[in-house]
Design a protein around this motif. Sequence first.
Motif, PDB file in Angstrom:
ATOM      1  N   SER A 203      50.590  14.597  26.652  1.00 23.19           N
ATOM      2  CA  SER A 203      50.544  13.290  27.301  1.00 23.19           C
ATOM      3  C   SER A 203      49.945  12.244  26.370  1.00 23.19           C
ATOM      4  O   SER A 203      49.310  12.574  25.353  1.00 23.19           O
ATOM      5  N   ARG A 204      50.128  10.981  26.734  1.00 27.22           N
ATOM      6  CA  ARG A 204      49.549   9.890  25.944  1.00 27.22           C
ATOM      7  C   ARG A 204      48.027   9.990  25.929  1.00 27.22           C
ATOM      8  O   ARG A 204      47.396   9.714  24.907  1.00 27.22           O
ATOM      9  N   ALA A 205      47.434  10.385  27.039  1.00 30.61           N
ATOM     10  CA  ALA A 205      45.981  10.546  27.087  1.00 30.61           C
ATOM     11  C   ALA A 205      45.517  11.633  26.134  1.00 30.61           C
ATOM     12  O   ALA A 205      44.501  11.491  25.438  1.00 30.61           O
ATOM     13  N   GLN A 206      46.254  12.734  26.074  1.00 30.94           N
ATOM     14  CA  GLN A 206      45.889  13.830  25.176  1.00 30.94           C
ATOM     15  C   GLN A 206      46.035  13.423  23.717  1.00 30.94           C
ATOM     16  O   GLN A 206      45.205  13.793  22.881  1.00 30.94           O
ATOM     17  N   VAL A 207      47.087  12.678  23.403  1.00 35.31           N
ATOM     18  CA  VAL A 207      47.253  12.199  22.031  1.00 35.31           C
ATOM     19  C   VAL A 207      46.078  11.296  21.642  1.00 35.31           C
ATOM     20  O   VAL A 207      45.512  11.425  20.550  1.00 35.31           O
ATOM     21  N   ALA A 208      45.705  10.401  22.542  1.00 41.17           N
ATOM     22  CA  ALA A 208      44.582   9.503  22.266  1.00 41.17           C
ATOM     23  C   ALA A 208      43.309  10.292  21.997  1.00 41.17           C
ATOM     24  O   ALA A 208      42.549   9.989  21.060  1.00 41.17           O
TER      25      ALA A 208
END
Length: 264
Positions: A244-249
């Motif tokens: 997810s985008r949160a995990q990438v961040a």
Amino acid sequence: MQKKLLIPILVVLVLVIVLMVRGCGNKDASQGDKQDETQNVQTDTFDNTNTTGNDVRTELGTMTANESGGVDIIVTADGPQTTYTYTDVAPDAWYADAVNYVVSTGVMSGDDTQHLFQPEYGVERSQFAVIMYRFAGGTPTEEDAEFSDLAGDEWYYEYVKWMVGKGLMGGNGGAFDPSGFLSCEQAIIVLYRLAGEPSVTGTLDDYPYAPKVSESGRDAVTWAWNNGLITEKECVWYPTQAISRAQVALLLMRYDALIGQNAA
């Protein structure tokens, strides 16, 4: 006389109730339309002419809670102050600090019109190429990336060229699969390569999904697990699931703390 007065009063009350019900129905339909529009918004689709490298800022923005239950991130860096508003990032979310990091450094953004970061959205391979180019300070490369599903005029082509040229990403069967979702393991492999593929110490004995790690990704995941880039405290890091985008961040913030952006 009293009965005659009651009839008009009842009629008025019925009309008021009907109008209220119609109003709520219109409001719900409007919200549904907005949600449908949000699904079609492509985030982080930066202009492919902007390939001058990554000017990563070191000072993080000031993050405060807003009235919508989300956060405002105020960023001041070499210019006017900019406020980014996200209604879908709670101040106490496990990824809130990571969102502040990627937004403040200019690595990721979101849907400014809808005020959404879309933390749970999956990340496509083409989008990840853009994100990594910005994170690692990429510069334009002349060497082409020859894949059967790339024509060379895509908005993300310059970023893919850089990723391939650096050996950070490749393809499968002659295709790059730009719209395919990146898995957690694949994202970790890219960061491991960016770090120079350091020697691996430790094991995956305590990693709950160790049997699902591919042989080609075992060193990368072992490195990430033993260096704290992934833990089971904040979310599930299942190797084959779409990241997810949160995990990438979060991965980028932790990588920066461990090694720094420009490791390659």
